[in-house]
Write an enzyme that holds these catalytic residues in place. Structure first.
Site, PDB file in Angstrom:
ATOM      1  N   GLU A   1       0.823  -1.212   0.000  1.00 15.82           N
ATOM      2  CA  GLU A   1       0.000   0.000   0.000  1.00 15.82           C
ATOM      3  C   GLU A   1       0.857   1.263   0.000  1.00 15.82           C
ATOM      4  OE1 GLU A   1      -0.492  -2.601   1.917  1.00 15.82           O
ATOM      5  OE2 GLU A   1      -2.589  -3.252   1.738  1.00 15.82           O
TER       6      GLU A   1
ATOM      7  N   PHE B   1     -11.076  -7.709  14.211  1.00 14.45           N
ATOM      8  CA  PHE B   1      -9.996  -8.131  13.312  1.00 14.45           C
ATOM      9  C   PHE B   1      -9.742  -7.046  12.257  1.00 14.45           C
ATOM     10  CE2 PHE B   1      -8.647 -10.410   9.397  1.00 14.45           C
ATOM     11  CZ  PHE B   1      -7.363 -10.728   9.852  1.00 14.45           C
ATOM     12  N   GLN B   2      -8.522  -6.635  12.142  1.00 12.62           N
ATOM     13  CA  GLN B   2      -8.084  -5.612  11.178  1.00 12.62           C
ATOM     14  C   GLN B   2      -8.801  -4.285  11.361  1.00 12.62           C
ATOM     15  OE1 GLN B   2      -8.045  -7.515   7.245  1.00 12.62           O
ATOM     16  NE2 GLN B   2      -5.914  -8.040   7.635  1.00 12.62           N
TER      17      GLN B   2
ATOM     18  N   LYS C   1     -17.355  -1.385   6.208  1.00 16.38           N
ATOM     19  CA  LYS C   1     -17.777  -2.348   5.177  1.00 16.38           C
ATOM     20  C   LYS C   1     -19.291  -2.343   4.964  1.00 16.38           C
ATOM     21  CE  LYS C   1     -17.046  -7.004   3.512  1.00 16.38           C
ATOM     22  NZ  LYS C   1     -16.371  -8.295   3.675  1.00 16.38           N
TER      23      LYS C   1
ATOM     24  N   MET D   1      24.118   9.306   2.561  1.00 15.45           N
ATOM     25  CA  MET D   1      23.920  10.603   3.187  1.00 15.45           C
ATOM     26  C   MET D   1      24.180  10.540   4.693  1.00 15.45           C
ATOM     27  SD  MET D   1      23.489  13.677   2.745  1.00 15.45           S
ATOM     28  CE  MET D   1      22.632  14.375   1.350  1.00 15.45           C
TER      29      MET D   1
HETATM   30  C1  LIG Z   1      12.214   5.902   5.600  1.00 17.30           C
HETATM   31  C2  LIG Z   1      13.501   6.557   5.961  1.00 17.30           C
HETATM   32  N1  LIG Z   1      14.329   5.979   6.857  1.00 17.30           N
HETATM   33  C3  LIG Z   1      15.507   6.563   7.174  1.00 17.30           C
HETATM   34  C4  LIG Z   1      15.860   7.758   6.608  1.00 17.30           C
HETATM   35  C5  LIG Z   1      17.192   8.422   6.964  1.00 17.30           C
HETATM   36  N2  LIG Z   1      18.053   8.519   5.792  1.00 17.30           N
HETATM   37  C6  LIG Z   1      18.153   9.621   5.029  1.00 17.30           C
HETATM   38  S1  LIG Z   1      19.156   9.439   3.721  1.00 17.30           S
HETATM   39  C7  LIG Z   1      19.521   7.864   4.159  1.00 17.30           C
HETATM   40  C8  LIG Z   1      20.477   7.048   3.341  1.00 17.30           C
HETATM   41  C9  LIG Z   1      19.913   6.670   2.040  1.00 17.30           C
HETATM   42  O1  LIG Z   1      20.751   5.710   1.483  1.00 17.30           O
HETATM   43  P1  LIG Z   1      20.730   5.397  -0.061  1.00 17.30           P
HETATM   44  O2  LIG Z   1      19.352   5.103  -0.506  1.00 17.30           O
HETATM   45  O3  LIG Z   1      21.726   4.349  -0.360  1.00 17.30           O
HETATM   46  O4  LIG Z   1      21.123   6.785  -0.696  1.00 17.30           O
HETATM   47  P2  LIG Z   1      22.559   7.507  -0.770  1.00 17.30           P
HETATM   48  O5  LIG Z   1      22.557   8.545   0.313  1.00 17.30           O
HETATM   49  O6  LIG Z   1      23.614   6.471  -0.568  1.00 17.30           O
HETATM   50  O7  LIG Z   1      22.592   8.112  -2.121  1.00 17.30           O
HETATM   51  C10 LIG Z   1      18.860   7.502   5.332  1.00 17.30           C
HETATM   52  C11 LIG Z   1      19.007   6.206   6.016  1.00 17.30           C
HETATM   53  C12 LIG Z   1      14.943   8.334   5.705  1.00 17.30           C
HETATM   54  N3  LIG Z   1      15.163   9.513   5.123  1.00 17.30           N
HETATM   55  N4  LIG Z   1      13.790   7.705   5.387  1.00 17.30           N
END
Ligand SMILES: Cc1ncc(C[n+]2csc(CCOP(=O)(O)OP(=O)(O)O)c2C)c(N)n1
Ligand SMILES: [Mg+2]
Length: 565
Positions: free
Chosen positions: A56, A118-119, A168, A471
């Site tokens: 979803e 449920f749900q 529902k 990042m």
């Molecule tokens: C759902 C979610 N969980 C954690 C984060 C924290 N976060 C921001 S950037 C990042 C790293 C992303 O890694 P990647 O997809 O490999 O991208 P890169 O920075 O290596 O280009 C994380 C863990 C986030 N923004 N969103």
């Protein structure tokens, strides 16, 4: 006028009729027990294309991508309980970026509500803080008008998500139904003459005006007016991540993006201008590191449709509340042409500070993104996930049209991009749609590749694969003594095989010369493709303003290389 019909319809039939009334041609969703009646009706109405996603969350991001790409309302469907909660991240993503989506969920029957059935989940309670409006319909008589209101609320004023939850038994109950023409939402035309006059006076008096373009300008469809204002007063222009594409990245007056990973020039001019004109931007902390020192020599004029944004993050000198296009249409005739050669010289000098570093000896994200720009001639719809690759996409692709950069700016949702790309391609089949993904992000929602394959939606997934959560690792490198806590994705996942296993094509790219031909083939093939581009884990996004610091405390590539020396 559509002919009015007066007939007995079930709640599920009313849902379908209301969607048709609103001109909805595509919905994204996932079935389940509580929503069975609505899915049974959908089965009988192939004129509404239902895209079955893998999860979803993918459906909510697809509705969001559809909305951002088309300026229409995106619709997603989910069943009760876990189906509904799986939509939550996508709804919050849309809320933070002012994207109009209508989420329709089904719930357990009214007699089961409040009994931990449920749900059963209180999805209206859960989503109240992340929607413009969230309501449960307990009587079938109220259903049609609630759905109609949902569409009006989603797109009026500052757009955003709306949720309608339908137990529902309400989907099965019947009542009289009369068709209606969809209500037109006109922009709010109660503009305040005094604030318009003040805006004109400030703009005409400025010697060093500077425009900051945010997402609101694109939402309002004010591209022409923004360009006209900038050219008339010869103002340099920066944009925010959400504002990309409204003011062309190819224009002579363009400074690049503002903020943490914006250009040096765009950030330095903030402290030099005498008037900052803020067009539909909310002064996010990613743009304004330090509100106290922000635009320290300038008066600030903020134009925004949402009065709640005024003086929220940065105290401004004056503001106009209203639809951007309408406001600019009203003030433009009164704005005099001006030019200030000193200010123009300063603009050109600062433009030279743009970071166009591309590593020459190896494949890099910068190379890949620049190549995407060249091959698509800047005409593609670019989606992104969240991380370094997202910032590189914002920096190295020149956006010239609004609604061509789809990215989770406010919530920063990893895993947004592929779902959004699927939605965008459904809404704009004429466009090449590319998601620039991180390897961490791709893992989050890669299952939607199966959706693209099943429904024949040719999106291109370019994975910028540095094998790290880049990042976060960049922050660990710069601010946490290079202690790489849980950011190195050392495992054996093979994205090419993943792509193939999900029915798509996968190509591994390790050399610069391989990328262009692979992308050209992917565009020509019109099939879902994953291009797994291997880059160096140590590449950093630069420049960078450390969080909370003033916009002129900005470090470039060289500064960062020497950070630990
Ligand atoms: C759902 C979610 N969980 C954690 C984060 C924290 N976060 C921001 S950037 C990042 C790293 C992303 O890694 P990647 O997809 O490999 O991208 P890169 O920075 O290596 O280009 C994380 C863990 C986030 N923004 N969103
Ligand atoms: Mg990565």
């Amino acid at each position: 006028m559509r002919e009015e019909t007066d007939m007995q319809l079930t709640g599920s039939q009313i849902v379908i009729e209301c969607l048709k009334e609103q001109g909805v041609d595509t919905v994204f969703g996932y079935p389940g027990g509580a929503i069975l009646n609505i899915y049974d009706e959908l089965y009988k109405h192939p004129e509404i294309r239902h895209i079955l996603t893998s999860h979803e969350q993918g459906a909510s991001h697809a509705a969001d991508g559809y909305a951002r790409a088309t300026r229409k309302i995106g619709v997603c469907l989910a069943t009760s309980g876990p189906g509904a909660t799986n939509l939550v991240t996508g709804i919050a993503t849309a809320y933070m970026d002012s994207v109009p989506i209508v989420a329709i969920t089904a719930n357990v029957g009214t007699s089961y509500l409040g009994k931990d059935s449920f749900q059963e989940v209180d999805i209206t309670g859960i989503t109240t803080p992340i929607t413009k409006y969230s309501s449960i319909v307990k009587n079938v008589e109220d259903l049609a008008d609630t759905i109609r209101r949902a569409f009006v609320i989603a797109k009026s004023g500052r757009p955003g998500p709306v949720l309608v939850d339908i137990p529902k038994d309400v989907t099965a109950a019947a009542c009289d139904f009369t068709g209606k023409e969809p209500e037109q939402t006109a922009p709010d035309s109660h503009l305040d003459d005094r604030s318009l006059a003040k805006a004109v006076e400030m703009i005409n008096a400025a010697k060093r005006p500077y425009l900051m373009v945010g997402g609101g300008a694109a939402i309002s469809g004010a591209q022409k007016e923004v360009i006209e204002l900038a050219h008339r007063i010869q103002a340099p222009v920066c944009d925010t991540l959400m504002g990309k594409g409204t003011f062309p990245g190819t224009d002579d007056q363009y400074m690049g993006m503002l903020g943490m990973h914006g250009t040096k020039g765009a950030n330095l001019l903030i402290s030099k201008c005498d008037l900052l004109i803020v067009l539909g931007a909310r002064f996010s902390d990613r743009d304004v590191g330090s509100p106290k020192t922000f635009a320290r020599q300038a008066k600030i004029l903020q134009i925004d449709i949402d009065p709640a944004e005024v003086n929220k993050n940065v105290v401004v000198t004056a503001s106009v509340s209203g639809d951007m296009k309408e406001v600019l249409d009203r003030i433009l005739p009164e704005i005099s042409e001006k030019s200030n050669p000193d200010w123009t010289d300063e603009m050109h000098a600062k433009q030279k500070l743009i970071n166009d570093y591309v590593p020459e000896d190896r494949l890099s994200a910068q190379f890949v993104i620049r190549k995407i720009y060249e091959i698509t001639e800047g005409k593609a719809i670019i989606c992104t996930d969240v991380g370094q690759h997202q910032m590189w996409a914002a920096q190295y692709y020149k956006f010239t049209e609004p609604r061509t950069f789809l990215t989770s700016g406010g919530l920063g949702t990893m895993g947004y991009g592929l779902g959004a790309a699927i939605g965008a391609k459904c809404g704009r089949p004429d466009k090449t749609v590319i998601n620039i993904a991180g390897d961490g992000c791709f893992r989050m929602n890669m299952n939607e590749l199966a959706t693209a394959v099943r429904s024949n939606i040719p999106v291109i997934e370019v994975v910028i694969n540095n094998h790290v959560l880049g990042m976060v690792r960049q922050w660990q490198n710069l601010f946490y003594g290079q202690r790489y806590s849980s950011t190195v994705l050392n495992d054996k996942v093979d994205f090419v095989k993943v792509a193939e296993a999900l029915g798509a094509e996968g190509v591994r790219i390790t050399k610069t010369e391989e990328f262009g031909p692979a992308l050209q083939k992917a565009i020509a093939d019109q099939k879902p493709v994953v291009l797994d581009c291997i880059i160096d884990p140590d590449d950093k996004v630069s420049p960078m303003i450390p969080a909370g610091k003033p916009n002129d405390e900005i470090y470039d590539q060289k500064d960062m290389e020497n950070w630990h020396k």
